[in-house]
Design a protein around this motif. Structure first.
Motif, PDB file in Angstrom:
ATOM      1  N   TRP A  31       0.353  39.981  61.778  1.00 50.52           N
ATOM      2  CA  TRP A  31       1.069  39.420  60.634  1.00 50.52           C
ATOM      3  C   TRP A  31       2.492  39.987  60.619  1.00 50.52           C
ATOM      4  N   SER A  32       3.469  39.104  60.735  1.00 52.11           N
ATOM      5  CA  SER A  32       4.864  39.543  60.627  1.00 52.11           C
ATOM      6  C   SER A  32       5.345  39.351  59.186  1.00 52.11           C
ATOM      7  N   PHE A  33       6.297  40.153  58.795  1.00 51.68           N
ATOM      8  CA  PHE A  33       6.788  40.188  57.409  1.00 51.68           C
ATOM      9  C   PHE A  33       8.248  39.757  57.383  1.00 51.68           C
ATOM     10  N   TRP A  34       8.570  38.822  56.484  1.00 47.09           N
ATOM     11  CA  TRP A  34       9.900  38.221  56.425  1.00 47.09           C
ATOM     12  C   TRP A  34      10.484  38.245  55.012  1.00 47.09           C
ATOM     13  N   GLU A  35      11.822  38.254  54.961  1.00 47.22           N
ATOM     14  CA  GLU A  35      12.531  38.161  53.684  1.00 47.22           C
ATOM     15  C   GLU A  35      13.446  36.939  53.729  1.00 47.22           C
ATOM     16  N   ARG A  36      13.552  36.260  52.615  1.00 52.71           N
ATOM     17  CA  ARG A  36      14.386  35.060  52.545  1.00 52.71           C
ATOM     18  C   ARG A  36      15.811  35.454  52.185  1.00 52.71           C
ATOM     19  N   ASP A  37      16.741  35.087  53.048  1.00 54.96           N
ATOM     20  CA  ASP A  37      18.157  35.381  52.835  1.00 54.96           C
ATOM     21  C   ASP A  37      18.881  34.050  52.721  1.00 54.96           C
ATOM     22  N   GLY A  38      19.099  33.595  51.506  1.00 55.74           N
ATOM     23  CA  GLY A  38      19.701  32.281  51.303  1.00 55.74           C
ATOM     24  C   GLY A  38      18.753  31.191  51.749  1.00 55.74           C
ATOM     25  N   ALA A  39      19.155  30.451  52.791  1.00 54.10           N
ATOM     26  CA  ALA A  39      18.318  29.359  53.291  1.00 54.10           C
ATOM     27  C   ALA A  39      17.605  29.729  54.583  1.00 54.10           C
ATOM     28  N   ALA A  40      17.614  31.003  54.945  1.00 56.54           N
ATOM     29  CA  ALA A  40      17.023  31.402  56.229  1.00 56.54           C
ATOM     30  C   ALA A  40      16.097  32.596  56.070  1.00 56.54           C
ATOM     31  N   TRP A  41      15.132  32.673  56.976  1.00 56.92           N
ATOM     32  CA  TRP A  41      14.236  33.821  57.031  1.00 56.92           C
ATOM     33  C   TRP A  41      14.831  34.902  57.925  1.00 56.92           C
ATOM     34  N   THR A  42      14.714  36.148  57.511  1.00 51.69           N
ATOM     35  CA  THR A  42      15.122  37.271  58.353  1.00 51.69           C
ATOM     36  C   THR A  42      13.933  38.224  58.467  1.00 51.69           C
ATOM     37  N   SER A  49       4.656  47.627  52.346  1.00 50.14           N
ATOM     38  CA  SER A  49       4.258  48.714  51.446  1.00 50.14           C
ATOM     39  C   SER A  49       5.457  49.553  51.003  1.00 50.14           C
ATOM     40  N   LEU A  50       6.614  49.340  51.657  1.00 50.18           N
ATOM     41  CA  LEU A  50       7.823  50.066  51.285  1.00 50.18           C
ATOM     42  C   LEU A  50       8.840  49.175  50.582  1.00 50.18           C
ATOM     43  N   ALA A  51       8.820  47.893  50.893  1.00 51.32           N
ATOM     44  CA  ALA A  51       9.796  46.971  50.307  1.00 51.32           C
ATOM     45  C   ALA A  51       9.527  46.787  48.812  1.00 51.32           C
ATOM     46  N   ARG A  52      10.590  46.812  48.025  1.00 51.16           N
ATOM     47  CA  ARG A  52      10.469  46.605  46.578  1.00 51.16           C
ATOM     48  C   ARG A  52      11.383  45.449  46.175  1.00 51.16           C
ATOM     49  N   PRO A  53      10.833  44.243  46.179  1.00 48.80           N
ATOM     50  CA  PRO A  53      11.637  43.066  45.874  1.00 48.80           C
ATOM     51  C   PRO A  53      12.094  43.038  44.419  1.00 48.80           C
ATOM     52  N   ALA A  54      13.138  42.275  44.198  1.00 53.57           N
ATOM     53  CA  ALA A  54      13.639  42.085  42.828  1.00 53.57           C
ATOM     54  C   ALA A  54      13.109  40.764  42.279  1.00 53.57           C
ATOM     55  N   ASP A  55      13.227  40.587  40.997  1.00 56.21           N
ATOM     56  CA  ASP A  55      12.815  39.327  40.386  1.00 56.21           C
ATOM     57  C   ASP A  55      13.625  38.192  41.024  1.00 56.21           C
ATOM     58  N   GLY A  56      12.928  37.174  41.488  1.00 55.02           N
ATOM     59  CA  GLY A  56      13.599  36.042  42.112  1.00 55.02           C
ATOM     60  C   GLY A  56      13.606  36.076  43.631  1.00 55.02           C
ATOM     61  N   LYS A  95       8.323  41.422  37.096  1.00 49.81           N
ATOM     62  CA  LYS A  95       9.196  40.632  37.956  1.00 49.81           C
ATOM     63  C   LYS A  95       8.348  39.576  38.658  1.00 49.81           C
ATOM     64  N   ARG A  96       8.997  38.518  39.088  1.00 47.75           N
ATOM     65  CA  ARG A  96       8.311  37.438  39.806  1.00 47.75           C
ATOM     66  C   ARG A  96       8.792  37.431  41.256  1.00 47.75           C
ATOM     67  N   VAL A  97       7.829  37.412  42.158  1.00 44.21           N
ATOM     68  CA  VAL A  97       8.129  37.387  43.597  1.00 44.21           C
ATOM     69  C   VAL A  97       7.439  36.165  44.203  1.00 44.21           C
ATOM     70  N   ALA A  98       8.213  35.293  44.819  1.00 48.26           N
ATOM     71  CA  ALA A  98       7.645  34.118  45.472  1.00 48.26           C
ATOM     72  C   ALA A  98       7.174  34.517  46.865  1.00 48.26           C
ATOM     73  N   THR A 130       5.664  47.032  44.911  1.00 48.63           N
ATOM     74  CA  THR A 130       6.071  46.731  46.281  1.00 48.63           C
ATOM     75  C   THR A 130       5.628  45.314  46.641  1.00 48.63           C
ATOM     76  N   THR A 131       6.109  44.835  47.776  1.00 46.87           N
ATOM     77  CA  THR A 131       5.673  43.520  48.244  1.00 46.87           C
ATOM     78  C   THR A 131       4.181  43.524  48.540  1.00 46.87           C
ATOM     79  N   ALA A 132       3.682  44.635  49.066  1.00 44.35           N
ATOM     80  CA  ALA A 132       2.252  44.738  49.350  1.00 44.35           C
ATOM     81  C   ALA A 132       1.431  44.598  48.077  1.00 44.35           C
ATOM     82  N   GLU A 133       1.902  45.186  47.000  1.00 46.10           N
ATOM     83  CA  GLU A 133       1.190  45.075  45.727  1.00 46.10           C
ATOM     84  C   GLU A 133       1.279  43.658  45.181  1.00 46.10           C
ATOM     85  N   ALA A 134       2.420  43.023  45.370  1.00 46.74           N
ATOM     86  CA  ALA A 134       2.560  41.631  44.936  1.00 46.74           C
ATOM     87  C   ALA A 134       1.613  40.739  45.732  1.00 46.74           C
ATOM     88  N   LEU A 135       1.531  40.977  47.042  1.00 44.19           N
ATOM     89  CA  LEU A 135       0.645  40.191  47.897  1.00 44.19           C
ATOM     90  C   LEU A 135      -0.813  40.383  47.505  1.00 44.19           C
TER      91      LEU A 135
END
Length: 212
Positions: A31-42, A49-56, A95-98, A130-135
């Protein structure tokens, strides 16, 4: 005559070198992990387990076979926060994480398993989550190995975790435990082949000189 033998000797080495490259071609099923940067995946530079996304924010996961992060397959499908979280209003202290979860293709699936349909989810979690907790809040059960590597989302796959496979998706041949691991150098088979061809080349050169 000697020049001709040398050309034949070098030509004989090419199939051996090419075969060695093909034998070493392999990837990993994970499983690879990605973040959305504008209109593209990075590709994420830290684990979920370390990433802490913001609302939105929009984060994605993709199950596939790839050699490294440079050729890893990106999550497919819609990835718009407004669409994914349209029915989840903001709330104080959260916070809401899509999340976009792509279970991959049948070609990438472990033997005997079928990937579920991809899904999206809006995770509403505490502000410090964290993102892991959101997932985990929307795609349980998750499975991790002893090194905290994410192995399964929503129970998929049932077994395996980041195992090495050949480029056709089959498990890579197991190596004998008694053999040393020296991935930085040529294989034993390649060295033996080169030695054999070298002996033949030397014999041919000797014969050419003798006839001359």
């Amino acid at each position: 005559m000697i020049r001709r033998v040398t050309v034949l000797f070098l030509a004989a080495l090419l199939p051996l070198s090419a075969g060695a490259g093909q034998a070493q071609a392999a990837g990993y099923r994970y499983w690879s992990f990605w973040e959305r940067d504008g209109a593209a995946w990075t590709y994420a530079n830290q684990g979920p387990s370390l990433a802490r996304p913001a609302d939105g924010d929009v984060h994605g996961f993709r199950f596939s076979v790839s050699e490294d992060s440079a050729d890893a397959a990106k999550p497919r499908g819609a990835a718009d926060f407004g669409t994914i979280c349209a029915k989840t209003p903001a709330a104080d202290g959260t916070k809401r994480v899509a999340l976009v979860i792509d279970f991959g293709t049948p070609a990438d699936a472990p033997s005997g398993e079928t990937p579920p349909a991809g899904r999206t989810a809006c995770a509403q979690v505490p502000e410090d989550a964290t993102t892991a907790e959101a997932l985990a809040s929307v795609a349980d059960p998750l499975r991790y190995d002893t090194n905290a590597l994410l192995c399964a989302i929503a129970g998929y796959p049932k077994k395996g975790c980041g195992e090495q496979v050949s480029t056709d998706g089959n498990p890579a041949p197991a190596e004998e435990e008694s053999e040393p691991d020296d991935s930085s150098g040529p294989s034993v088979g390649l060295l033996a082949g080169i030695a054999a061809v070298a002996l033949l080349g030397a014999a041919a050169v000797w014969q050419a000189r003798r006839r001359g």
